[in-house]
Design an enzyme around this catalytic site. Structure first.
Site, PDB file in Angstrom:
ATOM      1  N   HIS A   1       0.865  -1.191   0.000  1.00  0.00           N
ATOM      2  CA  HIS A   1       0.000   0.000   0.000  1.00  0.00           C
ATOM      3  C   HIS A   1       0.894   1.231   0.000  1.00  0.00           C
ATOM      4  CE1 HIS A   1      -3.225   2.770   1.093  1.00  0.00           C
ATOM      5  NE2 HIS A   1      -4.052   1.827   0.713  1.00  0.00           N
TER       6      HIS A   1
ATOM      7  N   ASP B   1      -7.847  -5.578  -0.236  1.00  0.00           N
ATOM      8  CA  ASP B   1      -8.267  -6.461  -1.331  1.00  0.00           C
ATOM      9  C   ASP B   1      -7.905  -7.914  -1.108  1.00  0.00           C
ATOM     10  OD1 ASP B   1      -7.535  -3.610  -2.970  1.00  0.00           O
ATOM     11  OD2 ASP B   1      -9.462  -4.580  -3.301  1.00  0.00           O
TER      12      ASP B   1
HETATM   13  C1  SDX Z   1      -6.274  -0.091  -2.949  1.00  0.00           C
HETATM   14  O1  SDX Z   1      -4.482   4.425  -2.061  1.00  0.00           O
HETATM   15  C2  SDX Z   1      -5.457   3.837  -1.477  1.00  0.00           C
HETATM   16  O2  SDX Z   1      -5.912   4.233  -0.401  1.00  0.00           O
HETATM   17  C3  SDX Z   1      -6.023   2.645  -2.203  1.00  0.00           C
HETATM   18  C4  SDX Z   1      -7.026   1.794  -1.450  1.00  0.00           C
HETATM   19  C5  SDX Z   1      -8.345   2.547  -1.231  1.00  0.00           C
HETATM   20  O3  SDX Z   1      -9.097   2.179  -0.326  1.00  0.00           O
HETATM   21  O4  SDX Z   1      -8.656   3.445  -2.071  1.00  0.00           O
HETATM   22  O5  SDX Z   1      -6.510   1.387  -0.215  1.00  0.00           O
HETATM   23  C6  SDX Z   1      -7.427   0.546  -2.260  1.00  0.00           C
HETATM   24  O6  SDX Z   1      -6.018   0.244  -4.075  1.00  0.00           O
HETATM   25  C7  SDX Z   1      -5.427  -1.073  -2.215  1.00  0.00           C
HETATM   26  C8  SDX Z   1      -4.212  -1.582  -3.053  1.00  0.00           C
HETATM   27  C9  SDX Z   1      -4.705  -2.657  -4.012  1.00  0.00           C
HETATM   28  N1  SDX Z   1      -3.642  -2.977  -4.990  1.00  0.00           N
HETATM   29  C10 SDX Z   1      -2.976  -4.158  -4.894  1.00  0.00           C
HETATM   30  O7  SDX Z   1      -3.152  -4.999  -4.028  1.00  0.00           O
HETATM   31  C11 SDX Z   1      -1.985  -4.375  -6.022  1.00  0.00           C
HETATM   32  C12 SDX Z   1      -0.662  -4.887  -5.472  1.00  0.00           C
HETATM   33  N2  SDX Z   1       0.008  -3.821  -4.749  1.00  0.00           N
HETATM   34  C13 SDX Z   1       1.030  -3.070  -5.387  1.00  0.00           C
HETATM   35  O8  SDX Z   1       0.825  -2.860  -6.753  1.00  0.00           O
HETATM   36  C14 SDX Z   1       1.473  -1.852  -4.600  1.00  0.00           C
HETATM   37  O9  SDX Z   1       1.677  -2.243  -3.308  1.00  0.00           O
HETATM   38  C15 SDX Z   1       0.624  -0.590  -4.623  1.00  0.00           C
HETATM   39  C16 SDX Z   1       0.305  -0.145  -6.006  1.00  0.00           C
HETATM   40  C17 SDX Z   1      -0.637  -0.821  -3.867  1.00  0.00           C
HETATM   41  C18 SDX Z   1       1.411   0.515  -3.928  1.00  0.00           C
HETATM   42  O10 SDX Z   1       2.580   0.623  -4.648  1.00  0.00           O
HETATM   43  P1  SDX Z   1       3.625   1.829  -4.502  1.00  0.00           P
HETATM   44  O11 SDX Z   1       3.368   2.626  -3.282  1.00  0.00           O
HETATM   45  O12 SDX Z   1       3.656   2.539  -5.797  1.00  0.00           O
HETATM   46  O13 SDX Z   1       4.966   1.029  -4.235  1.00  0.00           O
HETATM   47  P2  SDX Z   1       5.924   0.471  -5.369  1.00  0.00           P
HETATM   48  O14 SDX Z   1       5.142  -0.223  -6.443  1.00  0.00           O
HETATM   49  O15 SDX Z   1       6.851   1.563  -5.746  1.00  0.00           O
HETATM   50  O16 SDX Z   1       6.703  -0.675  -4.554  1.00  0.00           O
HETATM   51  C19 SDX Z   1       7.750  -0.335  -3.648  1.00  0.00           C
HETATM   52  C20 SDX Z   1       8.543  -1.616  -3.485  1.00  0.00           C
HETATM   53  C21 SDX Z   1       8.966  -2.233  -4.824  1.00  0.00           C
HETATM   54  O17 SDX Z   1      10.135  -3.002  -4.570  1.00  0.00           O
HETATM   55  P3  SDX Z   1      11.551  -2.459  -5.154  1.00  0.00           P
HETATM   56  O18 SDX Z   1      11.378  -2.343  -6.656  1.00  0.00           O
HETATM   57  O19 SDX Z   1      11.775  -1.116  -4.475  1.00  0.00           O
HETATM   58  O20 SDX Z   1      12.526  -3.541  -4.710  1.00  0.00           O
HETATM   59  O21 SDX Z   1       7.713  -2.616  -2.877  1.00  0.00           O
HETATM   60  C22 SDX Z   1       7.511  -3.683  -3.800  1.00  0.00           C
HETATM   61  C23 SDX Z   1       7.854  -3.162  -5.169  1.00  0.00           C
HETATM   62  O22 SDX Z   1       8.261  -4.207  -6.030  1.00  0.00           O
HETATM   63  N3  SDX Z   1       6.083  -4.043  -3.741  1.00  0.00           N
HETATM   64  C24 SDX Z   1       5.630  -5.268  -3.933  1.00  0.00           C
HETATM   65  C25 SDX Z   1       4.237  -5.176  -3.778  1.00  0.00           C
HETATM   66  N4  SDX Z   1       3.892  -3.916  -3.510  1.00  0.00           N
HETATM   67  C26 SDX Z   1       5.054  -3.215  -3.501  1.00  0.00           C
HETATM   68  N5  SDX Z   1       6.267  -6.436  -4.237  1.00  0.00           N
HETATM   69  C27 SDX Z   1       5.464  -7.511  -4.382  1.00  0.00           C
HETATM   70  N6  SDX Z   1       4.115  -7.513  -4.255  1.00  0.00           N
HETATM   71  C28 SDX Z   1       3.475  -6.373  -3.948  1.00  0.00           C
HETATM   72  N7  SDX Z   1       2.149  -6.360  -3.826  1.00  0.00           N
END
Ligand code: SDX
Length: 393
Positions: free
Chosen positions: A276, A330
């Site tokens: 998140h 989710d």
């Molecule tokens: C919702 O914003 C809100 O409030 C949203 C929400 C709401 O109520 O409106 O809460 C609802 O959208 C919840 C989130 C649902 N999405 C997912 O479950 C999809 C999977 N999650 C990721 O895509 C991610 O965690 C995000 C998009 C939710 C947040 O991503 P960020 O803040 O842009 O972080 P990032 O992608 O830059 O990741 C930072 C690091 C990375 O590693 P490095 O490249 O630095 O080594 O964390 C890793 C990412 O690879 N990472 C994950 C991960 N989430 C982040 N690695 C594996 N699996 C994951 N889910």
């Protein structure tokens, strides 16, 4: 717990940006002031106008949460009864809208259908008034109609007659009634109501921000809400609940989780339902949904999905917990809906049925002190140069 919070706090501090810095995805950038929703990302806490989400799920109803978000206070009993009456009065769609939904390809994604019908409804709104009162009225009517749009599309795509809204049921129970054609059991209605409360608002999430960008141009509330629906559909945001269920079906058995996660992470894949932008701790909504999923699993034959999810949580905690990646809303919501017999592609529309309250509340609040959203970009292209005729390129 204190050590986990301070680590989470440090993570959050590391991404909070100063004005003028470029921040991909506006990470850490403050875009507005609001009194509607507070998230403590380090501690994993969520409040709507100061009330903890756990208290609201325990004691409130989605209708009461809508009032709370639109008026920034809890309603008196007569005010709540009046809003419930308005929801019941406004649930039905114009007959032309139902005819239009029938023309939509049955293979359309329900989020595309929802976004399209929101736009259609704007064409029926001939009231030129743009006052706060008129826009609040639009917010109430749209929120009342969202379940009817989703249920009507679902019935028609199965060549079933749409079911007219129930004159007495709550917002959540009426949605299930229009979907399945029978009044839900009390516990099932309560689970759906709790789900709508949990999804109603979440500060400056992508779809709320998207709807505010549209609203900030002084466009109309239908256009702003359509922007919200479009943003919510994405799998990085509201579309994750649908993606989680597909992931669980792919993993199939708890004994496959370790290998599946290793292979996914090796391919730099994001594991749906985890991580998140703000929470660097367990999403409090996921905790609540997990309990519903556990209770329903004990009653239904879908306990295998719950076991896979539970194992997934353990493996991800070991692999990514240190990086502040925890379960988000989710991860368990999809299992709950699946256990209620709801088709997977309706999971994100249910998110929208709830979040339209948050979108409209933030829009109405932002319009009280509107300012056009217009950020900058750092130019990385070539410097000024003369035009070259095509024949000489
Ligand atoms: C919702 O914003 C809100 O409030 C949203 C929400 C709401 O109520 O409106 O809460 C609802 O959208 C919840 C989130 C649902 N999405 C997912 O479950 C999809 C999977 N999650 C990721 O895509 C991610 O965690 C995000 C998009 C939710 C947040 O991503 P960020 O803040 O842009 O972080 P990032 O992608 O830059 O990741 C930072 C690091 C990375 O590693 P490095 O490249 O630095 O080594 O964390 C890793 C990412 O690879 N990472 C994950 C991960 N989430 C982040 N690695 C594996 N699996 C994951 N889910």
């Amino acid at each position: 717990m204190a050590e986990a919070n301070s680590r989470a706090e440090a993570l959050i501090q590391s991404v909070t940006k100063k004005p003028g810095d470029y921040s991909p995805g506006l990470e850490g950038v403050v875009a507005a002031r609001s009194r509607l929703c507070q998230i403590d990302g380090a501690a994993g806490k969520l409040y709507y106008v100061g009330y903890a989400i756990e208290d609201l799920v325990q004691n409130s109803s989605f209708e009461e949460i809508c009032f709370l978000l639109w008026y920034a206070r809890l309603p008196r009993i007569d005010e709540l009864e009046n809003l419930q009456k308005q929801f019941r009065e406004y649930r039905a769609l114009p007959a032309e809208a139902t005819t239009f939904i029938e023309l939509l390809p049955h293979t359309s994604h329900p989020m595309d259908a929802l976004r399209t019908v929101v736009s259609l409804l704007s064409t029926f709104d001939t009231n030129p008034e743009k006052s706060p009162e008129a826009n609040l009225h639009r917010a109430i009517r749209l929120t009342a109609q969202f379940p009817t749009i989703v249920a009507t599309f679902h019935r028609l795509r199965q060549n079933q007659k749409p079911i007219l809204p129930h004159p007495k049921l709550s917002h959540a129970a009426n949605f299930l009634y229009m979907l399945f054609g029978k009044e839900p059991e009390e516990m099932v209605g309560k689970v759906m109501d709790a789900s709508l409360i949990l999804h109603a608002d979440h500060e400056m999430n992508a779809s709320t921000f998207g709807s505010l960008v549209t609203a900030s141009t002084l466009s109309d509330i239908y256009s702003a809400v359509s922007s919200g629906v479009g943003a919510l559909k994405g799998p990085l945001h509201g579309g994750a609940n649908e993606a989680v269920l597909k992931m669980l079906q792919e993993i199939e058995d708890p004994k496959n989780v370790d290998t599946w996660v290793e292979q996914a992470l090796a391919k730099k894949q994001k594991i749906m339902g985890f991580g998140h932008r703000v929470y660097k701790n367990y999403d409090p909504r996921a905790r609540i949904f997990k309990e519903y999923a556990r209770r329903l699993s004990e009653k239904t034959k879908f306990s295998r999905f719950f076991q896979v999810n539970d194992k997934l949580e353990q493996v991800m905690q070991a692999r990514k917990g240190q990086q502040g990646i925890f379960p988000n809303i989710d991860l368990y919501s999809g299992i709950v809906y699946h256990q209620l017999g709801i088709p997977t592609d309706l999971f994100t529309p249910i998110f929208a049925i709830a979040r339209v309250a948050g979108w409209t509340a933030h829009i109405l609040e932002y319009w009280q002190d509107n300012r056009l959203f217009r950020p900058n970009a750092i130019y990385d292209g070539p410097g000024p140069r003369p035009y070259v005729a095509a024949a000489r390129r």
